[in-house]
Design a protein around this motif. Structure first.
Motif, PDB file in Angstrom:
ATOM      1  N   ILE A   1      35.376  17.183  36.730  1.00  0.00           N
ATOM      2  CA  ILE A   1      36.364  18.091  36.153  1.00  0.00           C
ATOM      3  C   ILE A   1      36.925  18.990  37.247  1.00  0.00           C
ATOM      4  CG2 ILE A   1      35.207  18.063  33.925  1.00  0.00           C
ATOM      5  CD1 ILE A   1      34.141  20.888  34.598  1.00  0.00           C
ATOM      6  N   ILE A   2      37.992  19.699  36.923  1.00  0.00           N
ATOM      7  CA  ILE A   2      38.628  20.626  37.862  1.00  0.00           C
ATOM      8  C   ILE A   2      38.397  22.057  37.389  1.00  0.00           C
ATOM      9  CG2 ILE A   2      40.893  21.547  38.521  1.00  0.00           C
ATOM     10  CD1 ILE A   2      41.822  18.832  39.154  1.00  0.00           C
ATOM     11  N   GLU A   3      37.963  22.905  38.298  1.00  0.00           N
ATOM     12  CA  GLU A   3      37.806  24.332  38.009  1.00  0.00           C
ATOM     13  C   GLU A   3      38.412  25.141  39.142  1.00  0.00           C
ATOM     14  OE1 GLU A   3      33.712  25.228  37.430  1.00  0.00           O
ATOM     15  OE2 GLU A   3      33.635  24.419  35.390  1.00  0.00           O
ATOM     16  N   PHE A   4      39.179  26.160  38.797  1.00  0.00           N
ATOM     17  CA  PHE A   4      39.669  27.112  39.785  1.00  0.00           C
ATOM     18  C   PHE A   4      38.773  28.342  39.750  1.00  0.00           C
ATOM     19  CE2 PHE A   4      43.339  24.441  39.194  1.00  0.00           C
ATOM     20  CZ  PHE A   4      43.881  24.357  40.470  1.00  0.00           C
ATOM     21  N   LEU A   5      38.467  28.876  40.911  1.00  0.00           N
ATOM     22  CA  LEU A   5      37.539  29.994  41.003  1.00  0.00           C
ATOM     23  C   LEU A   5      38.071  31.223  40.272  1.00  0.00           C
ATOM     24  CD1 LEU A   5      36.423  29.820  44.757  1.00  0.00           C
ATOM     25  CD2 LEU A   5      35.318  28.811  42.756  1.00  0.00           C
ATOM     26  N   GLU A   6      37.145  31.955  39.709  1.00  0.00           N
ATOM     27  CA  GLU A   6      37.511  33.246  39.118  1.00  0.00           C
ATOM     28  C   GLU A   6      37.689  34.255  40.248  1.00  0.00           C
ATOM     29  OE1 GLU A   6      35.792  36.620  36.008  1.00  0.00           O
ATOM     30  OE2 GLU A   6      34.669  34.777  36.401  1.00  0.00           O
ATOM     31  N   VAL A   7      38.766  35.019  40.187  1.00  0.00           N
ATOM     32  CA  VAL A   7      39.032  35.996  41.238  1.00  0.00           C
ATOM     33  C   VAL A   7      38.866  37.409  40.696  1.00  0.00           C
ATOM     34  CG1 VAL A   7      40.557  34.550  42.612  1.00  0.00           C
ATOM     35  CG2 VAL A   7      41.502  35.857  40.729  1.00  0.00           C
ATOM     36  N   ASN A   8      38.374  38.298  41.577  1.00  0.00           N
ATOM     37  CA  ASN A   8      38.229  39.703  41.230  1.00  0.00           C
ATOM     38  C   ASN A   8      38.958  40.547  42.265  1.00  0.00           C
ATOM     39  OD1 ASN A   8      36.378  39.559  38.859  1.00  0.00           O
ATOM     40  ND2 ASN A   8      35.043  38.544  40.346  1.00  0.00           N
ATOM     41  N   PHE A   9      39.008  41.810  41.988  1.00  0.00           N
ATOM     42  CA  PHE A   9      39.823  42.727  42.774  1.00  0.00           C
ATOM     43  C   PHE A   9      38.949  43.922  43.146  1.00  0.00           C
ATOM     44  CE2 PHE A   9      43.477  45.957  42.517  1.00  0.00           C
ATOM     45  CZ  PHE A   9      43.905  45.691  43.797  1.00  0.00           C
ATOM     46  N   TYR A  10      38.704  44.119  44.451  1.00  0.00           N
ATOM     47  CA  TYR A  10      37.879  45.234  44.927  1.00  0.00           C
ATOM     48  C   TYR A  10      38.788  46.273  45.568  1.00  0.00           C
ATOM     49  CZ  TYR A  10      33.528  42.528  44.363  1.00  0.00           C
ATOM     50  OH  TYR A  10      32.470  41.814  43.862  1.00  0.00           O
ATOM     51  N   VAL A  11      38.694  47.511  45.114  1.00  0.00           N
ATOM     52  CA  VAL A  11      39.455  48.625  45.698  1.00  0.00           C
ATOM     53  C   VAL A  11      38.481  49.473  46.497  1.00  0.00           C
ATOM     54  CG1 VAL A  11      40.883  50.639  45.257  1.00  0.00           C
ATOM     55  CG2 VAL A  11      41.088  48.622  43.790  1.00  0.00           C
ATOM     56  N   CYS A  12      38.741  49.580  47.809  1.00  0.00           N
ATOM     57  CA  CYS A  12      37.858  50.314  48.709  1.00  0.00           C
ATOM     58  C   CYS A  12      38.672  51.422  49.366  1.00  0.00           C
ATOM     59  CB  CYS A  12      37.270  49.388  49.761  1.00  0.00           C
ATOM     60  SG  CYS A  12      36.616  47.836  49.108  1.00  0.00           S
ATOM     61  N   ASN A  13      38.584  52.613  48.827  1.00  0.00           N
ATOM     62  CA  ASN A  13      39.387  53.737  49.310  1.00  0.00           C
ATOM     63  C   ASN A  13      40.867  53.355  49.287  1.00  0.00           C
ATOM     64  OD1 ASN A  13      37.082  55.339  49.718  1.00  0.00           O
ATOM     65  ND2 ASN A  13      36.729  54.372  51.709  1.00  0.00           N
ATOM     66  N   ASP A  14      41.509  53.268  50.461  1.00  0.00           N
ATOM     67  CA  ASP A  14      42.938  52.956  50.501  1.00  0.00           C
ATOM     68  C   ASP A  14      43.203  51.467  50.710  1.00  0.00           C
ATOM     69  OD1 ASP A  14      41.885  52.976  53.036  1.00  0.00           O
ATOM     70  OD2 ASP A  14      43.712  53.723  53.990  1.00  0.00           O
ATOM     71  N   LYS A  15      42.150  50.646  50.666  1.00  0.00           N
ATOM     72  CA  LYS A  15      42.314  49.214  50.877  1.00  0.00           C
ATOM     73  C   LYS A  15      41.947  48.449  49.619  1.00  0.00           C
ATOM     74  CE  LYS A  15      41.292  49.442  55.846  1.00  0.00           C
ATOM     75  NZ  LYS A  15      40.426  48.949  56.943  1.00  0.00           N
ATOM     76  N   SER A  16      42.537  47.274  49.471  1.00  0.00           N
ATOM     77  CA  SER A  16      42.219  46.441  48.309  1.00  0.00           C
ATOM     78  C   SER A  16      42.113  44.984  48.761  1.00  0.00           C
ATOM     79  CB  SER A  16      43.290  46.589  47.228  1.00  0.00           C
ATOM     80  OG  SER A  16      44.563  46.240  47.737  1.00  0.00           O
ATOM     81  N   TYR A  17      41.235  44.247  48.086  1.00  0.00           N
ATOM     82  CA  TYR A  17      40.957  42.865  48.468  1.00  0.00           C
ATOM     83  C   TYR A  17      40.858  41.998  47.216  1.00  0.00           C
ATOM     84  CZ  TYR A  17      39.439  45.098  52.838  1.00  0.00           C
ATOM     85  OH  TYR A  17      39.378  45.847  53.988  1.00  0.00           O
ATOM     86  N   LEU A  18      41.358  40.797  47.356  1.00  0.00           N
ATOM     87  CA  LEU A  18      41.143  39.760  46.361  1.00  0.00           C
ATOM     88  C   LEU A  18      39.838  39.062  46.750  1.00  0.00           C
ATOM     89  CD1 LEU A  18      42.956  38.539  44.009  1.00  0.00           C
ATOM     90  CD2 LEU A  18      43.424  36.692  45.612  1.00  0.00           C
ATOM     91  N   VAL A  19      38.857  38.974  45.842  1.00  0.00           N
ATOM     92  CA  VAL A  19      37.529  38.485  46.208  1.00  0.00           C
ATOM     93  C   VAL A  19      37.105  37.374  45.252  1.00  0.00           C
ATOM     94  CG1 VAL A  19      35.094  39.089  46.535  1.00  0.00           C
ATOM     95  CG2 VAL A  19      36.885  40.724  47.168  1.00  0.00           C
ATOM     96  N   GLU A  20      36.514  36.327  45.815  1.00  0.00           N
ATOM     97  CA  GLU A  20      36.020  35.217  45.003  1.00  0.00           C
ATOM     98  C   GLU A  20      34.786  34.626  45.661  1.00  0.00           C
ATOM     99  OE1 GLU A  20      39.511  32.761  45.040  1.00  0.00           O
ATOM    100  OE2 GLU A  20      38.912  31.715  46.872  1.00  0.00           O
TER     101      GLU A  20
END
Length: 655
Positions: free
Chosen positions: A495-514
């Motif tokens: 089967i095909i699965e796309f990763l679940e993505v989350n969003f981390y906010v670190c002070n003035d920076k932000s990252y897409l995390v998986e």
């Protein structure tokens, strides 16, 4: 007369029924026993069965030679038994019926040129008489040791790590008086069946015979490498020999002339293939003086003419294993480089130009963070962190307004922050990828992660993250529908699965995390510009104008018949992209599929082409992107089993 003064074949030898049975079981010849009597180390052994001293009475001799032990009577002329001191086990891997069917289909596609070969390994294995010698520790003969190590290091290990696919092929040439191409291992896909075929070769007794002539084998290898016209195929030629060439004796000409011919062959070969060829030479014996002078010179010639080259020698498993590891690593590096050339079409086009950021630099060492690698990387540690996940109540994500964020706790219950690498290890059209992990103060906890940021020097990353979330969420939704369709049709494919993505906010920076996927297994299956990895490109003359619609009768005529028996795992990504186009009624097409294949496809960073264009970010090329996909797409057996409509004809000869 002393035994050592006699010809080996003249050594007195009396066979016994038990001895013959044991020799047959253990692949030991009469001449081996005669050679042992002549050259082996003899140790007297006294036995007294009645007193419990061994299981015989009287005097016997234990003769040890080439890792083989022979037991004879007191005259050293009558055999009692024989056995190997050490014989490393080499067993076949069970291949079930379904896998056999997939391998047969892979082999068929390669033979017909329906797929593009990503790498081709050609191994010249010396099979002269001296390869029957039993001085390779752990093996009955040098030949067995060679095939054993090739099977374990060049097939079993990388297959277990997921580093090779069926488009990575191998050919075996056996070097005797003439070059003998092994019919069962000619452009053979790298699968467990290839491993089993090498096991069969290893277990064949006394394969060596005749002389080892280099020129016929080098010429044959050159011809085989030239037979593949894919200029993006990584190539590896390994010349394995246990001594100097015998060509001059066979041809009855001076060795200097013969060696010059060999140098010319290697030189021409390397000029043609340049840096996509790795030339490996291994001296399969102890290097005494000038034994491997020519192999070293050939290796230097390869390097001087633009190819990578590796030379090594030794008569032990560890030396050969290390050499094969170095050479196969070079091949994998070349394959990845050639693949990146194919994939290097994700260029930003149209719209407002953006400035690429320069505050994050690339990690040229590309540490994988395995085996304690966390402590080898420079991290930024963030403890004032909010973690969000993406949520939507819509059946299909249409606008950025459909994407919302919900604050959640860290993934690991003991985490109080996140560590993110200061340098990126990979980049695409829109994103840079950095190693990351949740931490409890400065100790890693939980699973390894990947943090992604925009490659552009934006003041705020928020819109970038929302756009990425929108694309990945829509791809996840379509993948779920695709998997349901597969299950309804009872197709046994991953089967095909796309990763679940989350969003981390670190002070003035932000990252897409998986979740971090295994970088050793990571591969790209197609891109967003029509590139189809591992598939030969069909020649179709297409016009790049507005995507036309087609009426119902046109669609019915283009439905293809089911053909489930020929479906292989590698068909899934291309069929999925095609399926999304049909399922969404030509509104969307999911592509740029990349990730790992284990028991399922775990994918990340997809691109979606929409009918409107730019709806899913810069990689959304709209109708042109859809046309690019169908320009190169060939409906595979899974497309046919899903009864997908063949869309190529819609774009032909449109003015």
């Amino acid at each position: 007369m002393n035994e050592k003064d006699l010809r080996t074949s003249c050594i007195d030898f009396i066979s016994s029924l038990h001895g013959r049975q044991r020799r047959a079981e253990r692949e030991i010849s009469v001449r081996d026993l005669q050679t042992a009597v002549k050259y082996g180390v003899k140790e007297p052994q006294w036995g007294d069965r009645r007193r419990g001293i061994r299981n015989f009475t009287g005097l016997r001799y234990r003769i040890t030679y080439n890792n083989i032990v022979y037991i004879t009577d007191e005259t050293c002329t009558k055999e009692v038994t024989s056995f190997s001191l050490t014989q490393l086990p080499l067993e076949k891997v069970a291949v079930d019926q379904q896998l056999q069917r997939q391998i047969a289909e892979q082999r068929r596609r390669i033979s017909r040129g329906e797929v593009a070969i990503t790498s081709h390994t050609v191994i010249i294995v010396d099979q002269s008489t001296s390869m029957n010698n039993g001085d390779f520790f752990g093996h009955r003969s040098r030949s067995r040791g060679a095939y054993y190590t090739i099977a374990s290091e060049m097939v079993a290990r990388p297959l277990s790590l997921g580093q090779l696919a069926f488009t990575d092929t191998m050919t075996i040439i056996e070097m005797r008086n003439e070059a003998i191409v092994n019919e069962s291992i000619y452009m053979e896909p790298t699968t467990w069946e290839l491993h089993n075929k090498l096991v069969d070769l290893a277990n064949e007794p006394l394969r060596g015979r005749g002389h080892g002539n280099y020129i016929p084998s080098l010429e044959e290898a050159f011809d085989i490498l030239c037979s593949n016209d894919n200029r993006n195929c990584a190539l590896f030629l390994l010349l394995l020999s246990d001594g100097a060439p015998s060509d001059h004796a066979t041809l009855k000409i001076p060795s200097e002339i013969v060696q010059g011919d060999m140098i010319d062959i290697v030189s021409e070969m390397c000029k043609i293939f340049s840096n996509r060829l790795t030339f490996g030479a291994f001296g399969y014996a102890h290097d005494k003086g000038d034994t491997f002078k020519l192999l070293k010179e050939l290796s230097n010639v390869a390097k001087q003419n633009g190819s990578k080259s590796v030379f090594s020698s030794g008569l032990d498993a560890e030396s050969f294993r290390k050499a094969l590891f170095t050479m196969s690593t070079s091949l994998l590096t070349t394959r990845e480089h050639m693949s990146s050339i194919v994939q290097n079409s994700l260029l930003v086009g149209g719209g407002q130009k953006k400035t690429r950021r320069t505050d994050i630099i690339k990690d040229i060492q590309a540490v994988t963070c395995d085996d304690g690698g966390f402590y080898k990387i420079q991290y930024d540690f963030h403890y004032s962190v909010q973690r969000y996940r993406y949520v939507t109540n819509m059946k299909a994500v249409k606008d950025l307004a459909d994407v919302d964020f919900q604050e959640i706790s860290f993934a690991h219950p003991n985490a109080n922050g996140i560590a993110i690498n200061k340098k990126y290890f990979a980049e695409g059209a829109e994103r840079m990828a950095l190693f990351a992990t949740e931490v409890n103060f400065r100790e890693p906890v939980g699973q390894p992660l990947i943090a992604k940021v925009s490659v552009f020097d934006d003041d705020h990353q928020f819109e970038f993250h929302k756009q990425s979330a929108k694309t990945q969420m829509e791809a996840r939704r379509l993948a779920k529908k695709f998997n349901e369709n597969i299950a309804d049709r009872k197709l046994s494919i991953p089967i095909i699965e796309f990763l679940e993505v989350n969003f981390y906010v670190c002070n003035d920076k932000s990252y897409l995390v998986e979740k971090r996927l295994d970088v050793k297994r990571y591969q790209k299956f197609n891109d967003n510009c029509g590139g189809v990895i591992n598939e030969s490109k069909q020649e179709i003359n297409l016009e790049l104008e507005a995507l036309p619609e087609c009426d119902e009768s046109d669609e019915e005529d283009s439905i293809l018949p089911q053909n489930k028996d020929q479906i292989i795992d590698e068909d899934v990504p291309q069929a999925f992209s095609h399926w999304t186009y049909q399922y969404t009624r030509r509104e969307k097409l999911v592509c740029d599929l990349q990730g790992v294949l284990t028991s399922r496809f775990e994918l990340t960073d997809p691109a979606i082409h929409s009918k409107e264009g730019k709806r899913f970010g810069l990689t959304d090329k709209g109708k042109k992107g859809m046309r690019d996909f169908f320009e190169t797409h060939k409906c595979n057996p899974l497309c046919k089993a899903l009864r997908l409509k063949h869309a190529v004809h819609r774009y032909r000869n449109r003015k």
